[in-house]
Design a protein around this motif. Structure first.
Motif, PDB file in Angstrom:
ATOM      1  N   ARG B 304       0.839  -1.175   0.000  1.00  0.00           N
ATOM      2  CA  ARG B 304       0.000   0.000   0.000  1.00  0.00           C
ATOM      3  C   ARG B 304       0.889   1.246   0.000  1.00  0.00           C
ATOM      4  NH1 ARG B 304      -5.734   0.895   2.272  1.00  0.00           N
ATOM      5  NH2 ARG B 304      -5.858   3.116   1.862  1.00  0.00           N
ATOM      6  N   LYS B 305       0.488   2.287  -0.747  1.00  0.00           N
ATOM      7  CA  LYS B 305       1.342   3.469  -0.863  1.00  0.00           C
ATOM      8  C   LYS B 305       0.778   4.637  -0.088  1.00  0.00           C
ATOM      9  CE  LYS B 305       3.822   5.025  -3.890  1.00  0.00           C
ATOM     10  NZ  LYS B 305       4.217   5.854  -5.027  1.00  0.00           N
ATOM     11  N   GLU B 306       1.698   5.407   0.527  1.00  0.00           N
ATOM     12  CA  GLU B 306       1.296   6.706   1.053  1.00  0.00           C
ATOM     13  C   GLU B 306       0.928   7.551  -0.158  1.00  0.00           C
ATOM     14  OE1 GLU B 306       0.916   8.227   4.060  1.00  0.00           O
ATOM     15  OE2 GLU B 306       0.949   6.095   4.626  1.00  0.00           O
ATOM     16  N   PRO B 307      -0.171   8.244  -0.133  1.00  0.00           N
ATOM     17  CA  PRO B 307      -0.508   9.017  -1.329  1.00  0.00           C
ATOM     18  C   PRO B 307       0.476  10.171  -1.552  1.00  0.00           C
ATOM     19  CG  PRO B 307      -2.076   9.438   0.437  1.00  0.00           C
ATOM     20  CD  PRO B 307      -1.190   8.333   0.906  1.00  0.00           C
ATOM     21  N   THR B 308       0.896  10.345  -2.797  1.00  0.00           N
ATOM     22  CA  THR B 308       1.709  11.493  -3.161  1.00  0.00           C
ATOM     23  C   THR B 308       0.912  12.265  -4.197  1.00  0.00           C
ATOM     24  OG1 THR B 308       2.742  10.412  -5.029  1.00  0.00           O
ATOM     25  CG2 THR B 308       3.834  10.151  -2.895  1.00  0.00           C
ATOM     26  N   LEU B 309       1.484  13.359  -4.658  1.00  0.00           N
ATOM     27  CA  LEU B 309       0.762  14.144  -5.658  1.00  0.00           C
ATOM     28  C   LEU B 309       0.550  13.350  -6.936  1.00  0.00           C
ATOM     29  CD1 LEU B 309       2.330  17.644  -5.092  1.00  0.00           C
ATOM     30  CD2 LEU B 309      -0.009  16.935  -4.602  1.00  0.00           C
ATOM     31  N   GLU B 310       1.453  12.419  -7.163  1.00  0.00           N
ATOM     32  CA  GLU B 310       1.287  11.580  -8.351  1.00  0.00           C
ATOM     33  C   GLU B 310      -0.049  10.844  -8.303  1.00  0.00           C
ATOM     34  OE1 GLU B 310       4.368   9.684 -10.382  1.00  0.00           O
ATOM     35  OE2 GLU B 310       2.751   9.465 -11.844  1.00  0.00           O
ATOM     36  N   GLU B 311      -0.367  10.302  -7.115  1.00  0.00           N
ATOM     37  CA  GLU B 311      -1.645   9.595  -6.998  1.00  0.00           C
ATOM     38  C   GLU B 311      -2.815  10.557  -7.160  1.00  0.00           C
ATOM     39  OE1 GLU B 311       0.891   8.459  -4.702  1.00  0.00           O
ATOM     40  OE2 GLU B 311       1.094   6.979  -6.310  1.00  0.00           O
ATOM     41  N   VAL B 312      -2.621  11.773  -6.659  1.00  0.00           N
ATOM     42  CA  VAL B 312      -3.686  12.763  -6.836  1.00  0.00           C
ATOM     43  C   VAL B 312      -3.930  12.972  -8.321  1.00  0.00           C
ATOM     44  CG1 VAL B 312      -4.386  15.134  -6.415  1.00  0.00           C
ATOM     45  CG2 VAL B 312      -3.097  13.888  -4.667  1.00  0.00           C
ATOM     46  N   PHE B 313      -2.817  13.149  -9.042  1.00  0.00           N
ATOM     47  CA  PHE B 313      -2.940  13.358 -10.481  1.00  0.00           C
ATOM     48  C   PHE B 313      -3.619  12.153 -11.143  1.00  0.00           C
ATOM     49  CE2 PHE B 313      -1.491  13.356 -14.870  1.00  0.00           C
ATOM     50  CZ  PHE B 313      -1.722  14.668 -15.231  1.00  0.00           C
ATOM     51  N   VAL B 314      -3.135  10.960 -10.774  1.00  0.00           N
ATOM     52  CA  VAL B 314      -3.675   9.749 -11.380  1.00  0.00           C
ATOM     53  C   VAL B 314      -5.167   9.622 -11.082  1.00  0.00           C
ATOM     54  CG1 VAL B 314      -3.631   7.228 -11.305  1.00  0.00           C
ATOM     55  CG2 VAL B 314      -1.494   8.512 -11.399  1.00  0.00           C
ATOM     56  N   SER B 315      -5.547   9.989  -9.870  1.00  0.00           N
ATOM     57  CA  SER B 315      -6.949   9.799  -9.533  1.00  0.00           C
ATOM     58  C   SER B 315      -7.850  10.766 -10.290  1.00  0.00           C
ATOM     59  CB  SER B 315      -7.155   9.939  -8.029  1.00  0.00           C
ATOM     60  OG  SER B 315      -7.115  11.297  -7.684  1.00  0.00           O
ATOM     61  N   TYR B 316      -7.325  11.934 -10.637  1.00  0.00           N
ATOM     62  CA  TYR B 316      -8.142  12.873 -11.402  1.00  0.00           C
ATOM     63  C   TYR B 316      -8.130  12.564 -12.882  1.00  0.00           C
ATOM     64  CZ  TYR B 316      -9.152  16.090  -7.608  1.00  0.00           C
ATOM     65  OH  TYR B 316      -9.628  16.650  -6.480  1.00  0.00           O
ATOM     66  N   VAL B 317      -6.971  12.189 -13.382  1.00  0.00           N
ATOM     67  CA  VAL B 317      -6.802  12.080 -14.827  1.00  0.00           C
ATOM     68  C   VAL B 317      -6.956  10.646 -15.310  1.00  0.00           C
ATOM     69  CG1 VAL B 317      -5.135  12.425 -16.692  1.00  0.00           C
ATOM     70  CG2 VAL B 317      -5.358  14.134 -14.921  1.00  0.00           C
ATOM     71  N   GLY B 318      -6.743   9.724 -14.416  1.00  0.00           N
ATOM     72  CA  GLY B 318      -6.868   8.330 -14.810  1.00  0.00           C
ATOM     73  C   GLY B 318      -5.555   7.717 -15.247  1.00  0.00           C
ATOM     74  N   ARG B 319      -4.601   8.569 -15.624  1.00  0.00           N
ATOM     75  CA  ARG B 319      -3.300   8.079 -16.038  1.00  0.00           C
ATOM     76  C   ARG B 319      -2.213   8.900 -15.355  1.00  0.00           C
ATOM     77  NH1 ARG B 319      -3.493   4.872 -20.461  1.00  0.00           N
ATOM     78  NH2 ARG B 319      -1.536   4.188 -19.582  1.00  0.00           N
ATOM     79  N   GLY B 320      -0.963   8.375 -15.430  1.00  0.00           N
ATOM     80  CA  GLY B 320       0.137   9.087 -14.783  1.00  0.00           C
ATOM     81  C   GLY B 320       0.760  10.132 -15.696  1.00  0.00           C
ATOM     82  N   PHE B 321       1.710  10.905 -15.142  1.00  0.00           N
ATOM     83  CA  PHE B 321       2.451  11.907 -15.907  1.00  0.00           C
ATOM     84  C   PHE B 321       3.121  11.296 -17.123  1.00  0.00           C
ATOM     85  CE2 PHE B 321       3.756  15.993 -13.640  1.00  0.00           C
ATOM     86  CZ  PHE B 321       2.456  16.229 -13.263  1.00  0.00           C
ATOM     87  N   GLY B 322       3.776  10.149 -16.853  1.00  0.00           N
ATOM     88  CA  GLY B 322       4.566   9.517 -17.905  1.00  0.00           C
ATOM     89  C   GLY B 322       3.719   9.204 -19.119  1.00  0.00           C
ATOM     90  N   GLU B 323       2.584   8.559 -18.859  1.00  0.00           N
ATOM     91  CA  GLU B 323       1.705   8.188 -19.972  1.00  0.00           C
ATOM     92  C   GLU B 323       1.165   9.430 -20.673  1.00  0.00           C
ATOM     93  OE1 GLU B 323       1.315   6.737 -16.940  1.00  0.00           O
ATOM     94  OE2 GLU B 323       1.313   4.567 -17.206  1.00  0.00           O
ATOM     95  N   ARG B 324       0.825  10.457 -19.888  1.00  0.00           N
ATOM     96  CA  ARG B 324       0.311  11.689 -20.470  1.00  0.00           C
ATOM     97  C   ARG B 324       1.314  12.279 -21.454  1.00  0.00           C
ATOM     98  NH1 ARG B 324      -4.470  12.006 -20.618  1.00  0.00           N
ATOM     99  NH2 ARG B 324      -5.682  13.613 -19.545  1.00  0.00           N
ATOM    100  N   GLU B 325       2.583  12.241 -21.038  1.00  0.00           N
ATOM    101  CA  GLU B 325       3.591  12.869 -21.875  1.00  0.00           C
ATOM    102  C   GLU B 325       3.866  12.069 -23.133  1.00  0.00           C
ATOM    103  OE1 GLU B 325       6.795  13.719 -19.209  1.00  0.00           O
ATOM    104  OE2 GLU B 325       5.675  15.332 -18.268  1.00  0.00           O
ATOM    105  N   SER B 326       3.775  10.725 -23.018  1.00  0.00           N
ATOM    106  CA  SER B 326       4.033   9.946 -24.233  1.00  0.00           C
ATOM    107  C   SER B 326       2.833   9.950 -25.159  1.00  0.00           C
ATOM    108  CB  SER B 326       4.444   8.507 -23.887  1.00  0.00           C
ATOM    109  OG  SER B 326       3.444   7.892 -23.130  1.00  0.00           O
ATOM    110  N   GLU B 327       1.659  10.332 -24.647  1.00  0.00           N
ATOM    111  CA  GLU B 327       0.492  10.448 -25.512  1.00  0.00           C
ATOM    112  C   GLU B 327       0.695  11.543 -26.547  1.00  0.00           C
ATOM    113  OE1 GLU B 327      -2.946  11.356 -23.200  1.00  0.00           O
ATOM    114  OE2 GLU B 327      -2.864   9.438 -22.150  1.00  0.00           O
ATOM    115  N   SER B 328       1.284  12.668 -26.094  1.00  0.00           N
ATOM    116  CA  SER B 328       1.333  13.820 -26.987  1.00  0.00           C
ATOM    117  C   SER B 328       2.546  13.776 -27.879  1.00  0.00           C
ATOM    118  CB  SER B 328       1.333  15.114 -26.182  1.00  0.00           C
ATOM    119  OG  SER B 328       2.343  15.058 -25.196  1.00  0.00           O
TER     120      SER B 328
END
Ligand code: ATP
Ligand code: MG
Lengths: 279, 328, 270
Positions: B304-328
């Motif tokens: 289990r992970k302590e939530p970080t901002l990454e999880e906040v982002f993932v929970s809103y967007v559905g995907r992580g930073f990495g995937e978002r960046e490779s999408e574009s």
């Protein structure tokens, strides 16, 4: 025969580089502006001066015009290796050329050849336009001995000059190998020195003694003399002699340039001047 | 407007004409920052961070919306805004190569009309605070990336601005240098009450120095608050699952109800990957594990992970930073 | 605008230019090549037609070409270069007045070029001993100052204009440098009774500040010129300088507004 392929591809880069300003036709025309204005400046100075001294002659005008035309042409591709290195270092590409297994000398040769092609075109356009403009300024067209024969001879002269310009190019490029500054200033020196020493605008005998002696025998002087023999004096025997000695001199210059360059590439590697430091 | 509100942006939208249509770099962005606050704008590449900074620093006009800096309108009163702001970008490191860092800084201080003695004093102070004193008289081109960046940051504070815009100020720097720059920024905001707007895609940076953060994705602000508050609102649970082999496609996870989002980091050397999932309910972990094994993926470890901002982002967007960046 | 900021910005920009030039003493050697060698050749060309008295034109040309080269290569292409380096946007987001930056850049350029120009002049003088007759030193100084003012103002205008063109600017620079120095008669009188050009070309050439300046300089240096015609030149130079300065400020303003709309004020880094 790998090096031929290498030179050919460098030539392609060079042509692309020289003519990619806009479309190729327009690029050629834009590049002809410089030789045109430069030839014109010399011709106009001659005209203003000689008219004021009441010494204007058609032969004198053509003498200057032919000299200015060829010195422009010879100089403009002799400085290409220097520019190619300076620019290559600035854009961080020169180091990648150095680390390929083919020598950077072939790259520089390719760039020089392509500039030769561009320069013979632009300088000729500049010459023709100057001839027309000067003709309309002085009110008549001075007599040139033009014909298929003299055109071929001029072309031969410019081809035979390649070793000399390339040799000079290598020598100057040796400086650019070390330098991260001022290499862009060299072309001005090259052009200026060739202008003075090649008898482009006035007989080299006008120069002070030891200089005039040396100047007589540099290949550029021979070739400009040869061009005047063809276009102005129709003097065939002198023509052949001039191009032969000019070509031989050019080969010697090329040989010297080749070794100087090779030596300084080694040296530059030792001092770490082959690439520009990345941040 | 509250007395200590230094920056307000209302409904900023910016579109760009590009070949084959228009793209919306920012859409209805609302933002505010108080005196002495470090406001983070966190988002993946292409989210619109730089565009936002360019608008707020008067270099770019919004397509619609408005913004005020120190009460001055960035669209209509750029001259007044320019008196009170400064900015720097980590991607640029601008300076005149052949003159020293000191002389560069002196020149930039003159753009603000700062008297000579005062300018020299500030240069010394900033060099001290950012520890590049011994390089003050080195030519700019001879400085290493890190020192050039310190000088750039110093430049952004040379006029004692009220609001400073920083675009990825620590990009490309080593951990220690980045840390000392962050400390500096923190001090400036706390002690000199300077408002700093910091655009970054570096989450630890935001957690380290930002009082508040706005998370931006595809030109929209999707969440805003203190890093703590954002993490606390995350009632969802985050798990890390170590798996093998590295899956080519995780599309099947999208069909699972209750998965708010996931992101994966592959370790190609070991042939494993760490999958992070944000779930509505911890019961769902079983389902995820089931689907993984059904698709031939072995689970090596789960925690289990302590939530970080990454999880906040993932929970809103559905995907992580990495995937978002490779999408574009 | 706070009083004093204009002067500070101007001085700041000037100093940057001076420092970058004098920080490298070799600079002078690299600067001097083209003007020195060409003016030597042209002086020799004048003497080869037996006209010693015109060698002064060539030497004066070498001096002025030093400044003209500085205008083309350091003024005209400057903003474009600043923009590439991310410096231009720093000017913009500061309260610094553009006129102060432009004028500071010019003064710095003039001071930075002066040593090589002086060297060209001295070498030319020692080698050819051209004859000249100056009737009024103040007139000479005024003419020289106004000539510089107007050609640097042209540089400012080009600098602003090139901002709109981006990298193609360098091309344009290379294209215009030589024809302008030919038309404007840097090395020979291109207007007036000695000019080889037809009247129409002379009129066209007179639109270039350098032409007016060269003409005036030759009048005061070599022909102990008649004062009224020199005064006309001086007045023209002044008007040209002012118009070009205002024009470049106007262009910068328009470009800034357009740039803010279209997002072209910065080179996009990422
Ligand atoms: N001048 C422009 N013309 C066209 N499109 C632009 C322009 N500037 C930005 N964009 C587009 O707007 C979007 C947002 O870009 P922006 O640079 O603001 O993102 P960012 O968050 O700063 O990204 P990064 O982390 O990569 O710096 C991108 O899709 C970008 O391509
Ligand atoms: Mg960005």
């Amino acid at each position: 025969m790998n090096f031929l392929r290498y030179i050919a591809s460098s030539m392609r880069i060079g042509i692309y580089h020289d003519l990619s300003w806009t479309n190729p036709m327009l690029s050629i025309m834009l590049r002809a502006v410089y030789p045109y204005s430069s030839i014109m400046t010399s011709c106009l100075i001659f005209t203003v001066g000689s008219k004021a001294a009441s010494k204007f002659t058609d032969v004198g005008l053509l003498y200057v015009m032919i000299g200015a035309f060829l010195y422009m042409h010879f100089a403009s591709y002799a400085w290409v290796p220097t520019l190619a290195i300076g620019e290559g270092k600035n854009l961080f590409v020169f180091q990648y050329i150095i680390i390929t297994k083919a020598s950077s000398k072939f790259y520089l040769a390719g760039r020089t050849f392509s500039s030769f092609v561009v320069s013979i075109l632009t300088a000729t356009i500049g010459f023709i336009l100057s001839y027309i403009t000067m003709g309309s300024i002085v009110g008549h067209f001075p007599q040139l001995s033009l014909g298929p024969y003299s055109v071929v001879s001029i072309f031969a002269i410019s081809l035979l000059n390649i070793p000399a310009s390339l040799g000079l190019g290598y020598i100057l490029a040796s400086y650019a190998l070390y330098a991260s500054k001022f290499e862009w200033a060299l072309p001005a020196y090259i052009a200026g020195m060739i202008m003075i020493l090649s008898g482009a605008l006035f007989p080299v005998t006008l120069l002070p003694y030891p200089v005039s002696f040396v100047a007589q025998y540099i290949p550029f002087t021979e070739f400009i003399r040869a061009a005047r023999d063809v276009l102005l004096y129709s003097n065939m025997s002198d023509f052949l002699l001039s191009i032969t000695t000019g070509f031989a001199g050019g080969l010697i210059l090329l040989l010297i340039g080749y070794f100087v360059y090779e030596y300084s590439e080694e040296k530059a590697r030792k001092v770490g001047a082959l690439d520009r430091r990345l941040a | 407007m509250a007395r200590n509100l230094k920056l307000v942006a209302e409904k900023i939208t910016r579109e760009f004409e590009v070949k084959g249509g228009r793209i919306t770099a920012l859409y209805n962005v609302n933002l505010s920052a108080w005196e002495g606050e470090v406001l983070g704008v966190l988002g993946p590449n292409g989210a619109g961070k730089t565009t936002l900074i360019r608008i707020l620093s008067t270099l770019l006009l919004p397509t619609s919306g408005s913004a005020k800096v120190m009460g001055f309108d960035v669209v209509k009163e750029p001259e007044k805004v320019r008196e009170v702001i400064n900015m720097a970008s980590g991607a640029e490191r601008s300076g005149y190569d052949f003159i020293s860092a000191r002389k560069n800084l002196w020149f930039f201080s003159q753009l603000y009309g700062i008297p000579g003695d005062e300018a020299n004093k500030r240069i010394e102070e900033l060099a001290e605070e950012l520890s590049f004193k011994e390089y003050l008289d080195s030519k700019f081109y001879s400085l290493s990336t890190g020192y050039r960046q310190r000088v750039t940051i110093a430049r952004a504070f040379i006029n004692r601005p009220s609001v400073v815009f920083l675009d990825e100020p620590t990009i490309g720097l080593d951990v220690m240098t980045a840390m000392s720059i962050r400390e500096f920024l923190k001090r400036k905001a706390r002690d000199e009450r300077i408002t700093i707007l910091l655009a970054t895609h570096n989450m630890p940076e935001v957690e380290a120095i930002c009082n508040r953060v706005a998370i931006i994705d595809k030109g929209r602000i999707i969440a805003e608050g203190t890093p703590e508050a954002l993490k606390n609102t995350l009632t969802l649970c985050a798990y890390a699952i170590e798996i093998k082999p590295i899956p080519v496609n995780l599309g099947f996870l999208e069909s699972v109800e209750g998965i708010k989002g996931y992101t994966m980091k592959a370790d190609s050397q070991r042939g494993t990957a760490t999958l992070q999932v944000v779930l509505e309910d911890e019961e769902l972990l079983e389902t995820v594990l089931f689907f993984l094994s059904k698709n031939g993926i072995r689970v090596l470890n789960t925690w289990r992970k302590e939530p970080t901002l990454e999880e906040v982002f993932v929970s809103y967007v559905g995907r992580g930073f990495g995937e978002r960046e490779s999408e574009s | 605008m706070k009083p004093g900021i204009w002067l500070r910005v101007m001085k700041g920009r000037m100093m940057v230019r001076i420092w970058s030039q004098f920080g490298e003493y070799l600079w002078i050697i690299s600067n001097i090549g083209f003007p020195l060698l060409t003016s030597l050749s042209f002086a020799l060309l004048y003497s080869s037609v037996g006209l010693k008295s015109f060698t002064g034109f060539a030497v004066l040309g070498g001096i002025m070409v030093s400044f003209w080269g500085n205008v083309i290569w350091s003024m005209a292409s400057q903003f474009n270069w600043d923009k590439q380096e991310g410096l231009f946007e720093i000017y913009l987001v500061s309260p610094a007045p553009m006129s102060a930056i432009l004028i500071g850049m010019s003064l710095g350029g003039i001071i930075g070029t002066a040593p090589s120009a002086v060297l060209v002049g001295i070498s030319g003088y020692l080698l050819f001993r051209p004859e000249f007759s100056v009737s009024s030193v103040p007139a000479l100084i005024l003419t020289f100052v106004l000539t510089l003012a107007s050609i640097y103002a042209l540089g400012m205008m080009l600098s602003s204009l090139y901002l709109a063109y981006g990298r193609e600017a360098e091309t344009l620079n290379e294209v215009i440098q030589e024809p302008i120095s030919m038309l404007s008669g840097v090395y020979f009188p291109s207007t007036g009774s000695l000019s080889p050009f037809p009247v129409a070309v002379q009129v066209l050439a007179s639109l270039i500040p350098l032409t007016v300046g060269m003409d005036a300089l030759r009048k005061v240096l070599f022909f102990s010129g008649d004062n009224s015609s020199v005064a006309l030149n001086e007045f023209t130079l002044l008007v040209m300088a002012v118009i070009l300065l205002l024009l470049s400020l106007r262009i910068l303003k328009i470009l800034e507004e357009k740039g803010r709309r279209d997002g072209t004020l910065t080179v996009k880094i990422s």
